[in-house]
Design a protein around this motif. Structure first.
Motif, PDB file in Angstrom:
ATOM      1  N   ASN A  42       9.772 -13.625   2.913  1.00  0.00           N
ATOM      2  CA  ASN A  42      10.060 -13.616   1.457  1.00  0.00           C
ATOM      3  C   ASN A  42      10.682 -12.393   1.017  1.00  0.00           C
ATOM      4  OD1 ASN A  42       8.277 -11.621   1.357  1.00  0.00           O
ATOM      5  ND2 ASN A  42       6.351 -12.896   0.748  1.00  0.00           N
ATOM      6  N   PHE A  43      10.991 -12.681  -0.329  1.00  0.00           N
ATOM      7  CA  PHE A  43      12.041 -11.697  -1.174  1.00  0.00           C
ATOM      8  C   PHE A  43      11.382 -10.298  -1.004  1.00  0.00           C
ATOM      9  CE2 PHE A  43      13.404  -9.882  -4.890  1.00  0.00           C
ATOM     10  CZ  PHE A  43      14.667  -9.649  -4.781  1.00  0.00           C
ATOM     11  N   LEU A  48      10.856  -4.627   0.505  1.00  0.00           N
ATOM     12  CA  LEU A  48      10.091  -3.422   1.324  1.00  0.00           C
ATOM     13  C   LEU A  48      10.733  -2.948   2.388  1.00  0.00           C
ATOM     14  CD1 LEU A  48       6.372  -4.855   0.946  1.00  0.00           C
ATOM     15  CD2 LEU A  48       7.442  -3.001  -0.312  1.00  0.00           C
ATOM     16  N   SER A  49      11.253  -3.973   3.328  1.00  0.00           N
ATOM     17  CA  SER A  49      12.188  -3.550   4.286  1.00  0.00           C
ATOM     18  C   SER A  49      13.406  -2.664   3.873  1.00  0.00           C
ATOM     19  CB  SER A  49      12.790  -4.742   5.022  1.00  0.00           C
ATOM     20  OG  SER A  49      11.627  -5.378   5.639  1.00  0.00           O
ATOM     21  N   GLU A  50      14.057  -3.036   3.033  1.00  0.00           N
ATOM     22  CA  GLU A  50      15.052  -2.375   2.561  1.00  0.00           C
ATOM     23  C   GLU A  50      14.867  -0.966   1.885  1.00  0.00           C
ATOM     24  OE1 GLU A  50      17.202  -4.939  -0.241  1.00  0.00           O
ATOM     25  OE2 GLU A  50      18.073  -6.374   1.073  1.00  0.00           O
ATOM     26  N   GLU A  51      13.640  -0.888   1.236  1.00  0.00           N
ATOM     27  CA  GLU A  51      13.208   0.471   0.727  1.00  0.00           C
ATOM     28  C   GLU A  51      12.673   1.462   2.003  1.00  0.00           C
ATOM     29  OE1 GLU A  51      10.060  -0.161  -2.172  1.00  0.00           O
ATOM     30  OE2 GLU A  51      11.583  -1.176  -3.434  1.00  0.00           O
TER      31      GLU A  51
END
Length: 92
Positions: A42-43, A48-51
């Motif tokens: 999900n978005f 969270l992955s990008e952060e």
């Protein structure tokens, strides 16, 4: 008898040495390497992955910078130290 066994052992060792070793993957990936680019469900998970990636990149950048600074200080200290013994002059 012993000579025959020795010849067989030597031939086996030579054959093992000649056989090619197990080659790594052509792309250089390890089999136990986990792929970090798994599609998020999900978005929010994507955010969270990008952060997490951004934090890890920043941490790595700071660690590299600190390592380079420390390495520069050590190199400067090594180049500034004077030799322990003075060169001897030649007598003619």
């Amino acid at each position: 008898m012993i000579l025959g066994i020795a010849i067989v052992v030597v031939l086996v060792l030579v054959a093992i040495a000649i056989l090619p070793t197990k080659k790594r993957d052509r792309d250089g990936t390890h089999t136990n390497f986990v792929q970090p680019f798994v599609r998020p469900t999900n978005f929010r998970q994507q955010q969270l992955s990008e952060e997490a990636e951004a934090i890890a990149d920043e941490y790595q950048r700071r660690a590299d910078e600190a390592w380079r600074d420390e390495l520069g200080e050590k190199a400067t200290a090594l180049f500034q130290c004077k030799p322990a013994t003075k060169p001897r002059s030649r007598k003619s």
